[in-house]
Design a protein around this motif. Structure first.
Motif, PDB file in Angstrom:
ATOM      1  N   MET A 195       0.975  -1.299  -0.101  1.00 39.74           N
ATOM      2  CA  MET A 195       0.186   0.116  -0.075  1.00 39.74           C
ATOM      3  C   MET A 195       0.752   1.161  -0.117  1.00 39.74           C
ATOM      4  O   MET A 195       0.384   2.357  -0.466  1.00 39.74           O
ATOM      5  CB  MET A 195      -0.926  -0.061   1.194  1.00 39.74           C
ATOM      6  N   GLY A 196       1.892   1.098   0.793  1.00 42.79           N
ATOM      7  CA  GLY A 196       2.902   2.366   0.665  1.00 42.79           C
ATOM      8  C   GLY A 196       3.309   2.641  -0.617  1.00 42.79           C
ATOM      9  O   GLY A 196       3.591   3.861  -1.070  1.00 42.79           O
ATOM     10  N   ALA A 197       3.950   1.473  -1.467  1.00 41.64           N
ATOM     11  CA  ALA A 197       4.402   1.761  -2.963  1.00 41.64           C
ATOM     12  C   ALA A 197       3.292   2.221  -3.726  1.00 41.64           C
ATOM     13  O   ALA A 197       3.572   2.950  -4.486  1.00 41.64           O
ATOM     14  CB  ALA A 197       4.805   0.342  -3.236  1.00 41.64           C
ATOM     15  N   ALA A 198       2.000   1.659  -3.563  1.00 46.55           N
ATOM     16  CA  ALA A 198       0.952   2.254  -4.389  1.00 46.55           C
ATOM     17  C   ALA A 198       0.611   3.537  -4.236  1.00 46.55           C
ATOM     18  O   ALA A 198       0.274   4.408  -5.207  1.00 46.55           O
ATOM     19  CB  ALA A 198      -0.325   1.303  -3.951  1.00 46.55           C
ATOM     20  N   LEU A 199       0.665   4.003  -2.814  1.00 50.05           N
ATOM     21  CA  LEU A 199       0.386   5.456  -2.630  1.00 50.05           C
ATOM     22  C   LEU A 199       1.519   6.588  -3.323  1.00 50.05           C
ATOM     23  O   LEU A 199       1.124   7.474  -3.806  1.00 50.05           O
ATOM     24  CB  LEU A 199       0.462   5.679  -1.162  1.00 50.05           C
ATOM     25  N   THR A 200       2.554   5.942  -3.055  1.00 51.40           N
ATOM     26  CA  THR A 200       3.760   6.748  -3.885  1.00 51.40           C
ATOM     27  C   THR A 200       3.717   6.906  -5.435  1.00 51.40           C
ATOM     28  O   THR A 200       3.717   8.178  -5.943  1.00 51.40           O
ATOM     29  CB  THR A 200       5.163   5.953  -3.852  1.00 51.40           C
ATOM     30  N   VAL A 201       3.348   5.741  -6.076  1.00 51.33           N
ATOM     31  CA  VAL A 201       3.113   5.785  -7.538  1.00 51.33           C
ATOM     32  C   VAL A 201       1.740   6.867  -7.646  1.00 51.33           C
ATOM     33  O   VAL A 201       1.825   7.510  -8.678  1.00 51.33           O
ATOM     34  CB  VAL A 201       2.776   4.362  -7.994  1.00 51.33           C
ATOM     35  N   LEU A 202       0.937   6.777  -6.910  1.00 47.92           N
ATOM     36  CA  LEU A 202      -0.227   7.677  -7.069  1.00 47.92           C
ATOM     37  C   LEU A 202       0.248   8.908  -7.122  1.00 47.92           C
ATOM     38  O   LEU A 202      -0.309   9.937  -7.820  1.00 47.92           O
ATOM     39  CB  LEU A 202      -1.403   7.210  -6.176  1.00 47.92           C
ATOM     40  N   ILE A 203       1.046   9.569  -6.128  1.00 46.92           N
ATOM     41  CA  ILE A 203       1.111  10.797  -5.875  1.00 46.92           C
ATOM     42  C   ILE A 203       2.308  11.514  -7.180  1.00 46.92           C
ATOM     43  O   ILE A 203       1.918  12.211  -7.629  1.00 46.92           O
ATOM     44  CB  ILE A 203       1.960  11.017  -4.520  1.00 46.92           C
ATOM     45  N   PHE A 204       3.208  10.467  -7.534  1.00 44.29           N
ATOM     46  CA  PHE A 204       3.887  10.832  -8.780  1.00 44.29           C
ATOM     47  C   PHE A 204       3.121  10.764  -9.979  1.00 44.29           C
ATOM     48  O   PHE A 204       3.565  11.835 -10.699  1.00 44.29           O
ATOM     49  CB  PHE A 204       5.040   9.904  -8.861  1.00 44.29           C
ATOM     50  N   SER A 205       2.249   9.962 -10.009  1.00 45.11           N
ATOM     51  CA  SER A 205       1.218  10.194 -11.349  1.00 45.11           C
ATOM     52  C   SER A 205       0.463  11.590 -11.654  1.00 45.11           C
ATOM     53  O   SER A 205       0.337  11.978 -12.685  1.00 45.11           O
ATOM     54  CB  SER A 205       0.469   8.965 -11.385  1.00 45.11           C
ATOM     55  N   GLN A 206       0.362  11.951 -10.205  1.00 43.24           N
ATOM     56  CA  GLN A 206      -0.451  13.377 -10.323  1.00 43.24           C
ATOM     57  C   GLN A 206       0.274  14.276 -10.702  1.00 43.24           C
ATOM     58  O   GLN A 206      -0.151  15.399 -11.177  1.00 43.24           O
ATOM     59  CB  GLN A 206      -0.899  13.698  -8.903  1.00 43.24           C
ATOM     60  N   TYR A 207       1.592  14.317 -10.726  1.00 41.81           N
ATOM     61  CA  TYR A 207       2.554  15.167 -11.294  1.00 41.81           C
ATOM     62  C   TYR A 207       3.061  14.914 -12.423  1.00 41.81           C
ATOM     63  O   TYR A 207       4.282  15.471 -12.961  1.00 41.81           O
ATOM     64  CB  TYR A 207       3.603  15.637 -10.077  1.00 41.81           C
ATOM     65  N   SER A 208       2.783  13.918 -13.146  1.00 36.83           N
ATOM     66  CA  SER A 208       3.222  13.398 -14.404  1.00 36.83           C
ATOM     67  C   SER A 208       4.702  12.988 -14.303  1.00 36.83           C
ATOM     68  O   SER A 208       5.206  13.253 -15.381  1.00 36.83           O
ATOM     69  CB  SER A 208       2.883  14.318 -15.479  1.00 36.83           C
ATOM     70  N   LEU A 209       4.942  12.531 -13.197  1.00 37.52           N
ATOM     71  CA  LEU A 209       6.511  12.149 -13.115  1.00 37.52           C
ATOM     72  C   LEU A 209       6.619  10.579 -13.248  1.00 37.52           C
ATOM     73  O   LEU A 209       5.960   9.907 -12.466  1.00 37.52           O
ATOM     74  CB  LEU A 209       7.036  12.619 -11.595  1.00 37.52           C
ATOM     75  N   PRO A 210       7.478  10.114 -14.221  1.00 38.87           N
ATOM     76  CA  PRO A 210       7.235   8.460 -14.364  1.00 38.87           C
ATOM     77  C   PRO A 210       7.973   7.923 -13.007  1.00 38.87           C
ATOM     78  O   PRO A 210       9.049   8.494 -12.873  1.00 38.87           O
ATOM     79  CB  PRO A 210       7.929   8.367 -15.501  1.00 38.87           C
ATOM     80  N   VAL A 211       7.663   6.852 -12.539  1.00 42.64           N
ATOM     81  CA  VAL A 211       8.364   6.187 -11.462  1.00 42.64           C
ATOM     82  C   VAL A 211       8.385   4.983 -11.497  1.00 42.64           C
ATOM     83  O   VAL A 211       7.431   4.114 -12.256  1.00 42.64           O
ATOM     84  CB  VAL A 211       7.919   6.718 -10.163  1.00 42.64           C
ATOM     85  N   SER A 212       9.305   4.136 -10.918  1.00 43.43           N
ATOM     86  CA  SER A 212       9.269   2.732 -11.103  1.00 43.43           C
ATOM     87  C   SER A 212       8.641   1.969  -9.848  1.00 43.43           C
ATOM     88  O   SER A 212       9.010   2.203  -8.789  1.00 43.43           O
ATOM     89  CB  SER A 212      10.757   2.113 -11.018  1.00 43.43           C
ATOM     90  N   THR A 213       7.700   1.377 -10.280  1.00 39.94           N
ATOM     91  CA  THR A 213       6.902   0.455  -9.220  1.00 39.94           C
ATOM     92  C   THR A 213       7.817  -0.487  -8.509  1.00 39.94           C
ATOM     93  O   THR A 213       7.628  -0.492  -7.131  1.00 39.94           O
ATOM     94  CB  THR A 213       5.762  -0.320  -9.730  1.00 39.94           C
ATOM     95  N   SER A 214       8.805  -0.854  -8.998  1.00 41.78           N
ATOM     96  CA  SER A 214       9.884  -1.894  -8.329  1.00 41.78           C
ATOM     97  C   SER A 214      10.696  -0.946  -7.409  1.00 41.78           C
ATOM     98  O   SER A 214      10.993  -1.499  -6.244  1.00 41.78           O
ATOM     99  CB  SER A 214      10.606  -2.485  -9.259  1.00 41.78           C
TER     100      SER A 214
END
Length: 615
Positions: free
Chosen positions: A538-557
C-alpha cells in the motif's frame, strides 16, 4: 508509402528484442512486485504465478494503452528523424536491444533493476548517437525529460519508505500492541479493507486505465467511485470476512471449509468443535519453520522412486537444513553440520544447496521430474560435442532442457533461497536481521494475508495496463514505420494483438525466470509477514499515485523496495535491514543509467556509421 521491405531484418530483430524486453519485464519488475506476497507467505509461489499472469494480461488487454509515445517520454524530439522511417526503426531496435540485454544479464545474476529506467537510458544513448547530445531532452521538459525521470530514482524509494512505515505503524498501534491482538485484528479488518480498497481503486484510475480515461473525469466522480468502491469492499468484509475469520481464529473452527465465508453472519452462531482445540487452524507465517527439516526428510526417504542415481543419503544432496529462528541450542547434529560447512568454500555450499533442490525435483512425477532425471542420468560424455555418442545423448537432453526451462521456476523453493545459507556470511547476516524483527501471532498475520493478496492483484492489473507501454511503445513505432514506410508521428497506434503478445511474454518471464529476482527480494532485505507485506504494497501504491498526479514517471519496483526498507526500520533497529543487499540494489539502479545508455548509443553509432553499399 509502401512497406519498407528492405528493412524486414530490422523489423524482425526489433520484434525479437521487444519480446525479450517484455520477458525481462515479467522476470524482473513483476516478479519483484509479487516477491513481497510470496515472502510473507500470504500466497504460495505457484498461486502468485497464476494470479500474476491473470491480472497482468487482464490489465494489458482490457484497459492497456491503445496509443504509445513514439519518443519514449519525450526524450528525443520527433523531428530529429526528419521523416526517415528506416533510422527511426533502427533507433528503437537498438534501444530495445540494449535495454533487454542489460536487464537479462541483471536478472540472471539476481540483480534487480528497473526495465523502465533501462529503456529510458537506452533511448537517451540512442538519441545522442542519432541526433547529438544537444537534441536530447536532459532537463525537466514538463515532467517528461530525463531530469524528471531520474529525479524519481532518489525521491520515490524514500517517499515510499515513509508511507509504508506509516501504514505499518498504524497496524501496530491498532492491533499488534494490544493485549488481545487477535480480536483487534478481526474486528478492525473492515477498516484496513477500506484503506486497501480505496488505494487499489485509485491505482486503477490514475495508473492502470489510460484507455478508459478515468483520470480525466470530474473530481467529484473520482471521489465517488473510489470511496464507493472502498466502502463496498469494507462492507463486504464486514458481512463475510469478519464472521469467517472470527470462526477460524477465535472459535478455532478447523472444520470450516474455505468456502464457508458464504454463510456470512450465520457463522457467529455456528458452534465451535470441541474434539481438538489445539489443531492448527491457520498457516505458519514464520520465514522458515524448524519442522520443515523433519517433514522434508520423511518425504524424501519415503519416496519409492527406484532410480539408483538418486542417492538421497549422500551428504551433497540431503534435504536442506532450514534457517532456525530460535535462540536455543540446535543440538549436536546442528553443531557438526556447521563445523563441516565452515571447512567448505562458499561456492561448494551454494552448489550443495542447489543440488538438494534438484535431488528433490528428480523424485517428482510429471514432466519436470522426468526432465530432471533425464539430465541427471545422461551427462555429456568425453570428447567434442560432435562425437556420435554425444550427439545421441544431446538428442535426449534437448527436450529435457526445454522442459526444465519452462517448469523449473514453478518448483523453485523461494523460501529456502531467501533464508540464507548456513556457514556463509550471508547466513550470519540474515540471522542478525531476523533476530531484530518481532514475530506476531499467526492468527493476527492471517487476517492481513487476505488484504495483501488484494493489493498484489490490483498492482498486477495496474502494471499490466500501464507499464506494458515500456515494451509495446517502441515495438509499435517499429511496426508502424515498417508497415507504412513513413516515420511514426508523436503517437503510434498499438494493435490489440501486440498487447496480447507482449502481455503473454510478461507472464512467461514471470513464471519461468522470475524466481531469480524473488529469491533475493523480500526476506533477503528484511523480515516479512502479511501485516508488514500489505503495508509495503500500500505504501508503494500511494507513492506511485502521488507521482502520477504530477506526471512524473516512477518505477513501481523501486517503490516497493523503498517501502520494504521503511517497514523494516519499524522494528526499531537499523540492524533489522540487510543494508548490504540494499546497497547492491542501489548500485544496480545507478549503474543502469550509464550502462544501458552506453550500450544503446554504441550500438546505434556502429550501425549508422558502418560501411554500406548502394545498389
Amino acid at each position: 508509402m509502401p512497406r519498407l521491405d528492405q528493412y524486414n531484418y530490422v523489423f524482425a530483430i526489433g520484434t525479437l528484442f521487444a519480446l525479450l524486453d517484455a520477458f525481462n519485464n515479467g522476470a524482473n519488475d513483476v516478479a519483484n512486485s509479487w516477491a513481497t506476497s510470496v515472502s510473507s507467505r500470504s500466497i504460495s509461489y505457484r498461486q502468485a504465478m497464476i494470479f500474476g499472469t491473470v491480472f497482468e494480461m487482464l490489465g494489458a488487454i482490457t484497459v492497456g494503452a491503445r496509443t504509445a509515445d513514439t519518443i519514449k517520454n519525450g526524450i528525443i524530439p520527433n523531428a530529429a528523424f526528419r521523416g526517415d522511417a528506416g533510422v527511426q526503426m533502427l533507433a528503437f531496435t537498438c534501444a530495445l536491444a540494449a535495454a533487454s540485454t542489460w536487464v537479462m544479464w541483471c536478472t540472471r545474476h539476481s540483480a534487480h533493476v528497473s526495465s523502465t529506467y533501462s529503456l529510458v537510458s537506452a533511448v537517451a544513448g540512442v538519441g545522442v548517437a542519432t541526433v547529438g547530445a544537444k537534441q536530447v531532452q536532459w532537463g525537466w521538459n514538463g515532467g517528461k525529460g530525463l531530469g524528471a525521470i531520474f529525479a524519481g530514482l532518489g525521491m520515490a524509494p524514500a517517499i515510499s519508505a515513509c508511507f509504508g512505515a506509516i501504514i505499518f505503524m498504524l497496524i501496530k498501534l491498532v492491533v499488534h500492541v494490544r493485549k488481545n491482538p487477535v480480536r483487534w485484528a478481526v474486528w478492525t479488518s473492515p477498516f484496513f479493507f477500506l484503506v486497501a480498497g480505496t488505494i487499489c481503486t485509485l491505482s486503477i484510475v490514475y495508473k492502470g486505465s489510460p484507455n478508459l480515461g478515468l483520470s480525466k473525469k470530474p473530481k467529484t466522480y473520482i471521489v465517488a467511485v473510489t470511496m464507493g468502491t472502498g466502502g463496498g469492499v469494507a462492507l463486504l468484509s464486514a458481512l463475510f470476512f469478519v464472521p469467517y475469520v472470527h470462526a477460524k481464529v477465535i472459535k478455532r473452527d478447523y472444520t470450516l471449509p474455505w468456502y464457508g465465508f458464504i454463510y456470512g453472519p450465520m457463522l457467529f452462531s455456528r458452534p465451535a468443535p470441541v474434539e481438538d482445540s489445539t489443531k492448527s487452524i491457520v498457516p505458519n507465517y514464520a520465514v522458515v519453520q524448524e519442522e520443515e527439516e523433519e517433514e522434508d526428510q520423511q518425504s524424501y526417504q519415503g519416496s519409492n522412486h527406484d532410480d539408483k542415481n538418486l542417492d538421497l543419503g549422500s551428504p551433497a544432496i540431503t534435504p536442506a537444513t532450514p534457517f532456525t529462528l530460535t535462540n536455543g541450542e540446535s543440538g549436536e547434529k546442528q553443531r557438526v553440520q556447521n563445523e563441516t560447512r565452515q571447512q567448505k568454500s562458499y561456492k561448494e555450499i551454494m552448489a550443495e544447496s542447489d543440488e538438494r533442490l534438484n535431488a528433490k525435483l528428480r523424485t517428482k512425477k510429471g514432466p519436470l521430474g522426468w526432465a530432471m532425471r533425464t539430465l541427471h542420468e545422461n551427462p555429456m560424455g568425453p570428447g567434442q560435442i560432435y562425437e556420435l555418442s554425444n550427439i545421441k545423448i544431446l538428442a535426449k537432453r534437448i527436450p529435457a532442457i526445454l522442459t526444465v526451462g519452462l517448469l523449473y521456476g514453478l518448483h523453485y523453493d523461494i523460501h529456502a533461497a531467501q533464508s540464507g545459507i548456513h556457514g556463509t556470511p550471508e547466513g550470519e547476516r540474515m540471522a542478525v536481521v531476523y533476530s531484530h524483527a518481532k514475530k506476531y501471532p499467526n492468527e493476527v498475520e492471517h487476517t492481513y494475508s487476505f488484504i495483501q493478496v488484494l493489493t498484489a492483484c490490483t498492482a498486477s492489473f495496474a502494471h499490466g495496463a500501464n507499464d506494458i507501454g515500456n515494451s509495446v511503445g517502441p515495438w509499435a513505432v517499429i511496426y508502424s514505420a515498417w508497415s507504412t514506410g513513413d516515420a511514426a508521428k508523436s503517437k503510434a497506434v498499438v494493435p490489440i494483438w501486440q498487447l496480447a503478445v507482449l502481455s503473454g511474454m510478461i507472464s512467461i518471464g514471470l513464471i519461468t525466470y522470475g524466481y531469480n529476482i524473488m529469491k533475493v527480494m523480500g526476506n533477503k532485505i528484511t523480515y516479512h509477514s502479511p501485516s508488514r507485506g500489505c503495508s509495503m504494497e500500500m505504501g508503494a501504491a500511494l507513492t506511485v499515485l502521488i507521482f502520477s498526479q504530477y506526471s512524473l514517471p516512477v518505477s513501481t519496483s523501486m517503490c516497493i523496495t523503498g517501502a520494504t526498507v521503511g517497514v523494516g526500520l519499524c522494528n526499531g533497529s537499523i540492524k533489522a535491514v540487510n543494508w548490504q543487499r540494499v546497497g547492491l540494489l542501489l548500485l544496480a539502479w545507478i549503474m543502469t543509467i550509464p550502462i544501458a545508455g552506453t550500450l544503446g548509443g554504441v550500438t546505434m553509432g556502429l550501425f549508422l556509421n558502418a560501411p554500406h553499399f548502394s545498389g
